[in-house]
Write a protein that holds these residues in place. Sequence first.
Motif, PDB file in Angstrom:
ATOM      1  N   VAL A  34      42.215  41.069  29.124  1.00  0.00           N
ATOM      2  CA  VAL A  34      42.811  41.851  30.215  1.00  0.00           C
ATOM      3  C   VAL A  34      43.606  40.934  31.136  1.00  0.00           C
ATOM      4  O   VAL A  34      44.706  41.288  31.587  1.00  0.00           O
ATOM      5  CB  VAL A  34      41.720  42.608  31.000  1.00  0.00           C
ATOM      6  N   GLY A  35      43.071  39.728  31.353  1.00  0.00           N
ATOM      7  CA  GLY A  35      43.798  38.751  32.159  1.00  0.00           C
ATOM      8  C   GLY A  35      45.165  38.468  31.565  1.00  0.00           C
ATOM      9  O   GLY A  35      46.176  38.408  32.278  1.00  0.00           O
ATOM     10  N   SER A  36      45.200  38.321  30.244  1.00  0.00           N
ATOM     11  CA  SER A  36      46.475  38.036  29.589  1.00  0.00           C
ATOM     12  C   SER A  36      47.432  39.206  29.687  1.00  0.00           C
ATOM     13  O   SER A  36      48.628  39.011  29.908  1.00  0.00           O
ATOM     14  CB  SER A  36      46.243  37.696  28.118  1.00  0.00           C
ATOM     15  N   LEU A  37      46.889  40.405  29.521  1.00  0.00           N
ATOM     16  CA  LEU A  37      47.760  41.581  29.640  1.00  0.00           C
ATOM     17  C   LEU A  37      48.360  41.658  31.042  1.00  0.00           C
ATOM     18  O   LEU A  37      49.538  41.979  31.211  1.00  0.00           O
ATOM     19  CB  LEU A  37      46.980  42.865  29.340  1.00  0.00           C
ATOM     20  N   ALA A  38      47.529  41.321  32.037  1.00  0.00           N
ATOM     21  CA  ALA A  38      48.027  41.309  33.410  1.00  0.00           C
ATOM     22  C   ALA A  38      49.110  40.248  33.559  1.00  0.00           C
ATOM     23  O   ALA A  38      50.145  40.486  34.200  1.00  0.00           O
ATOM     24  CB  ALA A  38      46.884  41.048  34.390  1.00  0.00           C
TER      25      ALA A  38
END
Lengths: 269, 313
Positions: free
Chosen positions: B45-49
């Motif tokens: 999710v961090g990467s998607l953000a």
Amino acid sequence: MPSDNRAPLSLKIGAGLGLAFLHLPIVLIFLYAFTTEQRSYQFPPPGLTTKWFAVAWNRADIWPPMILSLQVAAISTALALVLGTLVSAAMARTKFFGREQISLLIILPIALPGVITGMSLRSAFALMDIPFSTLTIILGHATFCIVIVYNNAVARMRRLSGGIMEASADLGANAFQSFRYILLPNLGSALLAGGMLAFALSFDEVIVTTFTAGQQSTLPIWMLQELVRPRQRPVTNVVAIVVFMATIIPILFAYYVTRGGSDTAGGGK
Amino acid sequence: MTAIPAVLPERGLADRLTGLFWRRPNVLLALAIAPPLIWLGVVYVGSLAALLLQSFYSIDEFSGVVVPEFTLKTYAELFRPQNFDIIWRTLLMSALVTLASAIIAFPIAYFAARYAKGRWKAVFYLGVMLPLWSSYLVKVYAWKLILAKEGIVTWVAEKLGAGFVIDAILAIPAIGGNSLSTSYIGTFIVFVYVWLPFMILPMQASLERVPTSMLEASADLGATRSQTFRTVILPLALPGVIAGSIFTFSLTMGDYIIPQIVGTSARFIGLAVYQQQGTAGNLPLAAAFAVVPIVIMLVYLALAKRAGAFDAL
């Protein structure tokens, strides 16, 4: 009559042709590994030879990617086994707030195209100034391997009777003993199958890896480079056979250990 | 005779923890779910953000450095004709691949669901699972061998005296080309081949749930084979087809390896992402391109959910 139990001939032919379409192309990979022609994909091969296997063995540029791929696949699989088992244990029986969202979160890394997972990781590394390394490759691989282990483990957990854990507790085992002697042996083959599939998936992953590898090459990246700029073409075929075997053997093995409960192994890549 | 205590004495930390887990099951649940959640939350999710954030940045046109300030400039670039062409071409290809996969998958799925018994059932299961799981790159490579100008397709066509058919197909404007491996037709065939199993499995799952009694009822009421197919089997199989189309559509949309190896030099979304982040060094534009398939898939998933496709997954 539509309800009789023999398939119409046209359906048989359609199904047979479809299966042939799925399988015949792979045969050519094997054939071209033995051709004497190294500058084109001439068919039929002008002659047959086995020398390319020896040439591939002695090519120094194949071994480092090979070793890197094995390392990455092994570590990613180990990480995915731990994380996937934990999350499947939590998801199998209990109901809690946010459960649906978590199951979506687990599936997302393989539901979204690999280029998105890859590009997301690439953006994150760029924003946080993380240099590319073996670790960044593993971060990506372990993330999409979790769902494979999860799929296999959660299906097995749902089939297990809850009574065995209670019986174990009644007989005086603590939580850790119950896990070690009751749950783990019952999960064994499902975890083995999940681990095998995760290994196979990681070993031949190329899309996410190109975004997270930097200058390093895994075996699939080496192959991709050879496909774009071919040198000794049959050597690429020899490597392709190795990659093919390294994926197909774990898959067959996973099928073998989980057959009977046929819906567990797989469930969407 | 001494009485045996109902509760055994504690044997250390492990037993104390067991007691805690028994009294508060949520502690155990939290302990089990925290590591995987933290991993997925931070890494994924961090990467998607990060992807989303990056797509709102822009690149300084003179220095080529990413300017970390919020702007919609990069998204506006997507609507330039050459970039919009890429998106449009990708959507068209994804739709065609999905349609072709559904047509080719149907006989296999229907036969496997309704007629295959015992050993044949296993043959069909493995026959679909093995190509699904086997190495992606090896499969693509196999097609490079097949479609090459000097390859097996040309050879077979010439032996059958049908070389002119291939020439005629390649002479079709827009989708033809120099050889099959450098034309849109080639890219299309490889896409269909690689994603076909993802269509077969959900389709088979939904066909397996069509009760035989319904087909009998349809026949009893005087329907012909094709009427039964059109009015009974197809509507009931539709959720499976939609579920399969989610995979084929999304996977085609994001792929950048296949058009690079088999096809013209025309770009697709995946390839645009790859080149923008690599050789072009324009991370924000690459990120914006990557957001496009996400948005399209979210719309697609919402529509599929309404059609009841998720029960067939």
